[in-house]
Design a protein around this motif. Structure first.
Motif, short mmCIF file in Angstrom:
data_model
loop_
_atom_site.label_atom_id
_atom_site.label_comp_id
_atom_site.label_asym_id
_atom_site.label_seq_id
_atom_site.Cartn_x
_atom_site.Cartn_y
_atom_site.Cartn_z
N LEU B 132 18.08 -23.03 -8.54
CA LEU B 132 17.28 -22.80 -9.12
C LEU B 132 17.61 -21.61 -10.42
N PRO B 133 17.82 -22.03 -11.31
CA PRO B 133 17.26 -21.07 -12.41
C PRO B 133 16.75 -19.41 -12.17
N LEU B 134 17.76 -18.49 -12.72
CA LEU B 134 16.31 -17.34 -12.47
C LEU B 134 15.92 -17.38 -13.95
N PRO B 135 14.84 -16.67 -13.50
CA PRO B 135 13.72 -16.29 -14.64
C PRO B 135 14.42 -16.06 -16.23
N GLY B 136 13.80 -16.74 -16.76
CA GLY B 136 14.36 -17.01 -18.36
C GLY B 136 16.35 -17.72 -18.22
N GLN B 137 16.46 -17.94 -17.54
CA GLN B 137 17.98 -19.14 -17.31
C GLN B 137 17.75 -20.26 -17.89
N LEU B 138 18.93 -20.68 -17.75
CA LEU B 138 19.02 -22.27 -18.22
C LEU B 138 19.73 -22.94 -17.16
N GLN B 164 11.49 -25.10 -17.34
CA GLN B 164 11.49 -24.41 -16.24
C GLN B 164 9.74 -24.96 -15.40
N PHE B 165 9.46 -25.93 -16.04
CA PHE B 165 7.20 -26.99 -15.91
C PHE B 165 8.43 -27.41 -14.89
N ALA B 166 9.94 -28.30 -15.01
CA ALA B 166 10.21 -29.55 -14.15
C ALA B 166 10.25 -28.69 -12.75
N TYR B 167 10.83 -27.46 -13.01
CA TYR B 167 11.00 -26.35 -11.12
C TYR B 167 9.60 -26.15 -10.59
N ILE B 168 8.69 -26.14 -11.99
CA ILE B 168 7.83 -25.98 -10.67
C ILE B 168 7.05 -26.69 -10.85
N GLU B 169 6.77 -28.13 -11.77
CA GLU B 169 6.00 -29.39 -11.06
C GLU B 169 6.00 -29.79 -9.77
#
Lengths: 260, 310
Positions: B132-138, B164-169
């Motif tokens: 999982l990327p850190l916030p703001g990171q790719l 980010q959205f890919a991880y969120i979904e």
């Protein structure tokens, strides 16, 4: 890059600096300015009605406030160099219309339902009218919208179970979410901040914990994610706030009810 | 004026063939339009006149509060039956709605994964990287595809949001799964053969990738809202609260995609792939006042037809 901020406006302390509007949200992280001798608004005593009517009045209080805030912003921005044709201004104009629609609709709905209907209020928007930078206006709008998103979510359990108003409340709620994301993007673009436009995983605070035993869920750990605790903001969903928390945050802007 | 055209149509405004017309409106047109209506709505005298004109035109629904909307698939007792959610498992309304949401999130998560892979030069079948990327990171991803006309700052921002959205979904999918597991409920499964975009192409450049995600998000928004009335025996409206919290983020995603696509932030008519219904029965008083919703059967039909590999 240092924050641009206005000198303190008389009577107020601090400025809305919504640093992380999608991060863990608690009362302490609601970054609203405060004011001495502010009106103390509570759900119990400041919002008329009972049951669903009371919740709708709470929503109306928020929407009236938002609508008036947006009008103040529209009036103040041109002198700060942000006028029609500017993307920020155009969004503020569009959103001002939507918030006014919400307020008008809710007031009409409550009236038709037989009321009671919360009064209009006068507000202290000196932070807006005395702003010397468009940024402070953007920050406040963003913080208010982000709060509205969570206020509606926090209000859902207050409606009667399966209330016919739930779908309508939700239909309003997500427009606030859209506004929040757009204002966040504008802030990122205009002021080189790096704020998330939507809650990330492991990044929000679910305050509506399930208490019914049949709803308890264990530490579900999908492959690769390390979820340490249930209900601890792992879901990438918007958080919710209790009415008294919201009302305490926006109360300082409320001056007095308008006599009808 | 477009808005009056919409209102005078009355009833439910279905917009399949209007979609192109709507999408042709750029933001400047909308702002100019808004100024006209805004003027009416701000002035109490003309606003009352406006409302009464609508009522006189037989559109009392516009002036009346909180209609239950278009009803839809309610039985005579006012409750949704599982028949309203064809093919969705669940022993009761709550489980059916959760599995409906999960069905959508399963598709969304996979489509986002494919879109991210496409934008990052990975093969379509690669799993979402579990680091999982850190916030703001790719994290493990790099933008490699052409921007499709986005300036470099926008492309960089949009790619981060896509990631980010890919991880969120994926998280939404897992979250819903965990709730259902906790209920010992039957759990919706992914489509057996998987999902793909039309022509198996998420998009040949970043902007097109975003454009192809946009209807996915909008459909998700409308799907959730359309499912709310189906929730019965929902103690303290907790499931409704969770569902709304999920849909709230879908709306954020949609608005974000819209921004980079040069579209209005929405909500708007005809931007999804299913019929647009409104909580008040009309696009009142402007097309972006309330979110739109779609009926589950419509959503499921469109979803399977468009994205499910048969």
């Amino acid at each position: 890059m240092s924050d641009v901020h206005d000198p303190a406006v008389s009577g107020w302390s601090g400025l809305a600096r919504g640093a992380a509007v999608t991060a863990t949200v608690t009362a302490a992280t609601l970054l609203f300015p405060t004011k001495a001798n502010a009106l103390s608004l509570t759900y119990a005593s400041s919002v008329p009605g009972t049951g669903d009517i009371k919740v709708l009045n709470y929503a109306l209080a928020l929407e009236d406030f938002e609508a008036a805030l947006y009008q103040a912003a529209l009036a103040a921005l041109p002198a700060l160099g942000v006028a029609s044709g500017n993307a920020f201004y155009n969004y503020v104009l569009e959103f001002s219309q939507v918030e006014l629609d919400h307020a008008t609709f809710l007031r009409s709905a409550l009236t038709s339902a037989g009321g009671p209907v919360i009064s209009h209020f006068t507000y202290d928007f000196s932070i807006i009218t005395k702003a010397t930078s468009p940024r402070s206006i953007l920050e406040l709008l963003l913080q208010v919208e982000a709060t509205g998103v969570r206020a509606y979510l926090g209000a859902i359990p207050l409606f009667s179970q399966g209330s016919k108003y739930l779908q309508t409340a939700a239909a309003i709620q997500a427009t606030e979410a859209r506004h929040t994301s757009i204002l966040t993007i504008l802030r990122n673009v205009l002021y080189q901040t790096a704020t998330d436009v939507a809650p990330l995983t492991a990044d929000n605070n679910l305050t509506g914990k399930f208490t019914n035993a049949s709803f308890q869920y264990e530490n579900y750990s999908p492959t690769g994610y390390n979820i340490s605790k249930p209900n601890e903001g792992v879901a990438g969903i918007d958080a919710n706030l209790q009415p008294d928390t919201v009302l305490a945050a926006i109360g300082p802007f409320f001056v007095a009810p308008v006599a009808t | 004026m477009t808005i009056l055209f919409i209102i005078l149509e009355g009833g439910h405004y279905t917009l399949q063939d209007q979609e192109q017309k709507f999408e042709a409106q750029n933001y400047d047109n909308k702002a100019a339009e808004a100024q006209g209506i805004e003027g009416i709505m701000r002035d109490p005298v003309t606003r009352r006149e406006f409302m009464s004109r609508l009522s006189a035109a037989g559109l009392g629904a516009v002036a009346m509060p909180l209609l239950a909307g278009c009803g839809g698939n309610k039985t005579s007792s006012g409750k949704y039956s599982n028949a309203a959610f064809p093919g969705i498992v669940g022993r009761n309304a709550i489980e059916v709605v959760l599995n409906y949401a999960l069905t959508l999130e399963l598709a969304e998560a996979d489509l986002y994964r494919q879109s991210l892979n496409r934008a990052a030069g990975r093969v379509s079948t690669e799993s979402l990287d579990t680091r999982l990327p850190l916030p703001g990171q790719l994290g493990q991803y790099t933008l490699t595809i052409a921007t499709g006309g986005l300036d470099s700052a926008s492309a960089k921002a949009a790619f981060l949001y896509l990631l980010q959205f890919a991880y969120i979904e994926a998280t939404h999918r897992d979250f819903l799964t965990s709730i259902l597991a906790g209920l010992n409920a039957p759990i919706a499964q992914a489509n057996l053969r998987g999902y793909q975009y039309p022509n198996n192409e998420p998009g040949a450049d970043l902007k097109t990738i975003l454009a192809n995600l946009y209807p996915v998000e909008e459909t998700g928004v409308r799907a959730y809202l359309g499912a709310v009335p189906a929730l019965v025996n929902d103690t303290n409206n907790h499931i409704a609260q969770i569902a709304t919290a999920l849909y709230s983020t879908e709306a954020r995603h949609s608005a974000t995609l819209a921004y980079y696509l040069g579209k209005d932030a929405g909500p708007g008519l005809g931007l999804g792939t299913t019929t647009d219904l409104t909580v008040t029965g009309t696009a009142y008083p402007h097309s972006n006042t309330f979110e739109y919703f779609s009926q589950p059967a419509d959503v499921l039909a469109k979803l399977t037809a468009t994205y499910f590999i048969k």
